[in-house]
Design an enzyme around this catalytic site. Structure first.
Site, PDB file in Angstrom:
ATOM      1  CD  GLU A  82      -3.149  -1.136   0.212  1.00 23.16           C
ATOM      2  OE1 GLU A  82      -3.199   0.048  -0.787  1.00 23.16           O
ATOM      3  OE2 GLU A  82      -3.708  -2.097   0.064  1.00 23.16           O
ATOM      4  NE  ARG A 100     -17.844  -4.506   2.107  1.00 19.69           N
ATOM      5  CZ  ARG A 100     -17.816  -5.825   2.383  1.00 19.69           C
ATOM      6  NH1 ARG A 100     -19.073  -6.393   2.679  1.00 19.69           N
ATOM      7  NH2 ARG A 100     -16.847  -6.399   2.554  1.00 19.69           N
ATOM      8  CB  CYS A 112      -6.277  -2.737   6.505  1.00 16.49           C
ATOM      9  SG  CYS A 112      -6.512  -4.559   6.758  1.00 16.49           S
ATOM     10  CG  HIS A 154      -4.621  -5.229   1.764  1.00 18.62           C
ATOM     11  ND1 HIS A 154      -4.936  -3.910   1.751  1.00 18.62           N
ATOM     12  CD2 HIS A 154      -5.373  -5.473   2.884  1.00 18.62           C
ATOM     13  CE1 HIS A 154      -5.754  -3.482   2.550  1.00 18.62           C
ATOM     14  NE2 HIS A 154      -6.146  -4.453   3.245  1.00 18.62           N
TER      15      HIS A 154
HETATM   16  N1  PCA Z   1      -8.310  -7.066   6.483  1.00 17.58           N
HETATM   17  C1  PCA Z   1      -9.156  -5.876   6.680  1.00 17.58           C
HETATM   18  C2  PCA Z   1      -9.091  -5.648   8.119  1.00 17.58           C
HETATM   19  C3  PCA Z   1      -8.580  -6.939   8.948  1.00 17.58           C
HETATM   20  C4  PCA Z   1      -7.850  -7.553   7.513  1.00 17.58           C
HETATM   21  O1  PCA Z   1      -7.010  -8.432   7.722  1.00 17.58           O
HETATM   22  C5  PCA Z   1      -9.074  -4.622   5.970  1.00 17.58           C
HETATM   23  O2  PCA Z   1      -8.611  -4.782   4.660  1.00 17.58           O
HETATM   24  O3  PCA Z   1      -9.434  -3.654   6.427  1.00 17.58           O
END
Ligand code: PCA
Length: 215
Positions: free
Chosen positions: A78, A88, A141, A165
């Protein structure tokens, strides 16, 4: 050098979170840096303080938070965290903020201070797909990415921080619609290892050879 790598606990009805499962598979040391693993809660109000506790306890040089992005087909590094919480679905404590700032006195957004271009290139150089992402969403996240960048800028200026991610693990998509992307936990862990290696070796980022998105 010490790298604190966190992964979230499962959320949204999943029984595992591939982020923490892959973090657990990382070696003890990457490019000479000690790897410290930590599981953090998928809760808006608790995730940032949990990371700060880890910072106080381990005094890392780099903090990398890892989370699941179901629907993405590979690991993504990111670029930016934004000052917005909009959920959501409720988080693991039932919190569901709507169109709220994360920090009243924070900047609109913070860029990652880990070398995202070098990290993506190193994963790809090892034969695994990887892309930069220009949105970490508006859920927990993004919240932890933004809050850790806010915190490091204000309180721990020598720590570099950022967010990765990861896609669903294969076991998570068995009952999902045909075509739902997934990756083996071993490949996710290998991607994380390559990304962390580049973060350790590159105090400054490199210019990407190509990239960017049109939408
Ligand atoms: N993914 C979520 C929150 C926790 C996770 O592992 C997100 O992308 O916000």
């Amino acid at each position: 050098m010490k790298v604190l790598v966190t992964g979230f606990d499962p959320f949204g009805g999943e029984s595992v979170n591939p982020a923490y499962e892959a973090v657990k598979l990382l070696p003890e040391e990457i490019a000479g840096a000690q790897i410290i693993r930590m599981e953090i809660p998928t809760v808006f109000s608790k995730s940032g303080p949990a990371v700060e506790e880890g910072i106080e306890k381990y005094q890392p040089d780099i903090v990398i938070n890892v989370g699941q992005a179901g629907g993405r087909s590979c690991v993504t590094v990111e670029k930016v965290g934004i000052n917005l919480a909009q959920a959501r679905i409720p988080d693991n404590a039932g919190e569901q903020p709507m169109d709220e700032p994360l920090q009243a006195d924070g900047d609109t957004a913070y860029f990652a201070t880990i070398p995202v271009n070098a990290m993506v290139e190193n994963v790809r150089a090892h034969g695994l797909p990887c892309h930069i992402s220009f949105t970490a969403g508006t859920y927990v996240c993004n919240c932890v990415m933004y809050n850790v960048l806010y915190l490091t800028q204000k309180k721990y200026p020598n720590i570099r921080a950022g967010f990765i991610h990861v896609p669903y693990a294969c076991s998570q998509v068995v009952d999902k619609p045909n075509g739902t992307p997934c990756m083996s936990l071993e490949d996710i862990a290998k991607s994380l290892e390559c990304a962390i290696e580049a973060a350790v070796k590159n105090p400054e980022d490199i210019k990407p050879e190509a990239g960017g998105t049109t939408h």
